[in-house]
Design a protein around this motif. Structure first.
Motif, PDB file in Angstrom:
ATOM      1  N   THR A   1       0.918  -1.002  -0.002  1.00  0.00           N
ATOM      2  CA  THR A   1       0.207   0.138  -0.014  1.00  0.00           C
ATOM      3  C   THR A   1       0.894   1.215   0.070  1.00  0.00           C
ATOM      4  O   THR A   1       1.881   1.286   0.383  1.00  0.00           O
ATOM      5  CB  THR A   1      -0.899   0.097   1.165  1.00  0.00           C
ATOM      6  N   ASN A   2       0.318   2.216  -0.717  1.00  0.00           N
ATOM      7  CA  ASN A   2       0.957   3.485  -0.598  1.00  0.00           C
ATOM      8  C   ASN A   2       0.926   4.356   0.790  1.00  0.00           C
ATOM      9  O   ASN A   2      -0.110   4.738   1.221  1.00  0.00           O
ATOM     10  CB  ASN A   2       0.751   4.612  -1.635  1.00  0.00           C
ATOM     11  N   ASN A   3       1.884   4.016   1.489  1.00  0.00           N
ATOM     12  CA  ASN A   3       2.103   4.675   2.789  1.00  0.00           C
ATOM     13  C   ASN A   3       3.021   5.965   3.108  1.00  0.00           C
ATOM     14  O   ASN A   3       2.885   6.473   4.193  1.00  0.00           O
ATOM     15  CB  ASN A   3       2.554   3.801   3.907  1.00  0.00           C
ATOM     16  N   ARG A   4       3.081   6.389   1.891  1.00  0.00           N
ATOM     17  CA  ARG A   4       4.213   7.567   1.898  1.00  0.00           C
ATOM     18  C   ARG A   4       3.282   8.735   2.046  1.00  0.00           C
ATOM     19  O   ARG A   4       2.242   8.906   1.086  1.00  0.00           O
ATOM     20  CB  ARG A   4       5.046   7.356   0.747  1.00  0.00           C
ATOM     21  N   TYR A   5       3.706   9.712   2.701  1.00  0.00           N
ATOM     22  CA  TYR A   5       2.815  10.919   2.876  1.00  0.00           C
ATOM     23  C   TYR A   5       3.304  11.747   1.812  1.00  0.00           C
ATOM     24  O   TYR A   5       4.500  11.927   1.472  1.00  0.00           O
ATOM     25  CB  TYR A   5       2.769  11.648   4.322  1.00  0.00           C
ATOM     26  N   PRO A   6       2.485  12.616   1.054  1.00  0.00           N
ATOM     27  CA  PRO A   6       2.837  13.784   0.184  1.00  0.00           C
ATOM     28  C   PRO A   6       3.418  14.787   0.965  1.00  0.00           C
ATOM     29  O   PRO A   6       3.210  15.095   1.895  1.00  0.00           O
ATOM     30  CB  PRO A   6       1.577  14.076  -0.642  1.00  0.00           C
ATOM     31  N   SER A   7       4.527  15.469   0.120  1.00  0.00           N
ATOM     32  CA  SER A   7       5.229  16.516   0.514  1.00  0.00           C
ATOM     33  C   SER A   7       5.392  17.435  -0.373  1.00  0.00           C
ATOM     34  O   SER A   7       5.234  17.422  -1.694  1.00  0.00           O
ATOM     35  CB  SER A   7       6.995  16.070   0.869  1.00  0.00           C
ATOM     36  N   LEU A   8       4.943  18.778  -0.010  1.00  0.00           N
ATOM     37  CA  LEU A   8       5.169  20.058  -0.686  1.00  0.00           C
ATOM     38  C   LEU A   8       6.500  20.202  -1.199  1.00  0.00           C
ATOM     39  O   LEU A   8       7.273  20.432  -0.336  1.00  0.00           O
ATOM     40  CB  LEU A   8       4.640  21.414   0.125  1.00  0.00           C
ATOM     41  N   VAL A   9       6.810  20.173  -2.435  1.00  0.00           N
ATOM     42  CA  VAL A   9       8.148  20.497  -2.979  1.00  0.00           C
ATOM     43  C   VAL A   9       8.296  21.863  -3.464  1.00  0.00           C
ATOM     44  O   VAL A   9       9.584  22.701  -3.131  1.00  0.00           O
ATOM     45  CB  VAL A   9       8.022  19.569  -4.563  1.00  0.00           C
ATOM     46  N   SER A  10       7.204  22.629  -3.876  1.00  0.00           N
ATOM     47  CA  SER A  10       7.574  24.072  -4.059  1.00  0.00           C
ATOM     48  C   SER A  10       6.010  24.861  -4.293  1.00  0.00           C
ATOM     49  O   SER A  10       4.888  24.149  -4.446  1.00  0.00           O
ATOM     50  CB  SER A  10       8.292  24.221  -5.341  1.00  0.00           C
ATOM     51  N   PHE A  11       6.068  26.020  -4.372  1.00  0.00           N
ATOM     52  CA  PHE A  11       4.952  26.748  -4.783  1.00  0.00           C
ATOM     53  C   PHE A  11       5.159  28.152  -5.338  1.00  0.00           C
ATOM     54  O   PHE A  11       6.364  28.579  -5.248  1.00  0.00           O
ATOM     55  CB  PHE A  11       4.153  27.134  -3.390  1.00  0.00           C
ATOM     56  N   THR A  12       4.390  28.486  -6.006  1.00  0.00           N
ATOM     57  CA  THR A  12       4.513  29.955  -6.809  1.00  0.00           C
ATOM     58  C   THR A  12       3.297  30.857  -6.086  1.00  0.00           C
ATOM     59  O   THR A  12       2.139  30.435  -6.064  1.00  0.00           O
ATOM     60  CB  THR A  12       4.503  29.746  -8.204  1.00  0.00           C
TER      61      THR A  12
ATOM     62  N   GLY B   1      -3.837  36.747  -8.447  1.00  0.00           N
ATOM     63  CA  GLY B   1      -4.485  36.165  -7.359  1.00  0.00           C
ATOM     64  C   GLY B   1      -4.351  34.764  -6.962  1.00  0.00           C
ATOM     65  O   GLY B   1      -5.286  34.170  -6.453  1.00  0.00           O
ATOM     66  N   THR B   2      -3.373  33.943  -7.553  1.00  0.00           N
ATOM     67  CA  THR B   2      -3.284  32.551  -7.377  1.00  0.00           C
ATOM     68  C   THR B   2      -1.987  32.069  -6.657  1.00  0.00           C
ATOM     69  O   THR B   2      -1.017  32.763  -6.860  1.00  0.00           O
ATOM     70  CB  THR B   2      -3.233  32.152  -8.940  1.00  0.00           C
TER      71      THR B   2
END
Length: 102
Positions: free
Chosen positions: A65-76, A82-83
């Motif tokens: 099972t996919n037990n890996r938590y997603p991680s934020l890599v980057s954001f813009t 306004g996004t």
């Protein structure tokens, strides 16, 4: 990519793009009962050049099972539009997003 082979087994690594394409399809490969493989005759040969017997819908033997938590890599951030765009390391369920928790 082929990760390893021994006389009767091949270990194949899914690309990130392929893994994410599978994860985005709800109900596909999300449990052992939803994980099957179809093999085309031309997918692999034995040492004598004989093509594999075609197989349709073979059930998974071992499933992790996919037990890996997603991680934020980057954001813009675009203040003119306004996004904000968030990029994660794996496919996420957009409907689970709660912007008020940022």
């Amino acid at each position: 990519d082929i990760l390893s082979t021994d006389h009767t087994e091949v270990t194949y690594g899914l690309s990130v793009a392929d893994a994410n394409a599978i994860k985005v399809l709800v109900g596909l490969a999300d449990s052992p009962s939803h994980t099957f493989l179809t093999v085309n005759r031309t997918a692999i040969q034995d040492m004598a050049g004989n093509q594999v017997n075609a197989t349709a819908g073979r059930a998974v033997h071992n499933y992790t099972t996919n037990n890996r938590y997603p991680s934020l890599v980057s954001f813009t951030m675009d203040m003119d539009a306004g996004t904000m765009q968030l990029t994660f390391n794996e496919t996420i369920n957009g409907s689970s997003f709660h912007p008020d928790l940022l």
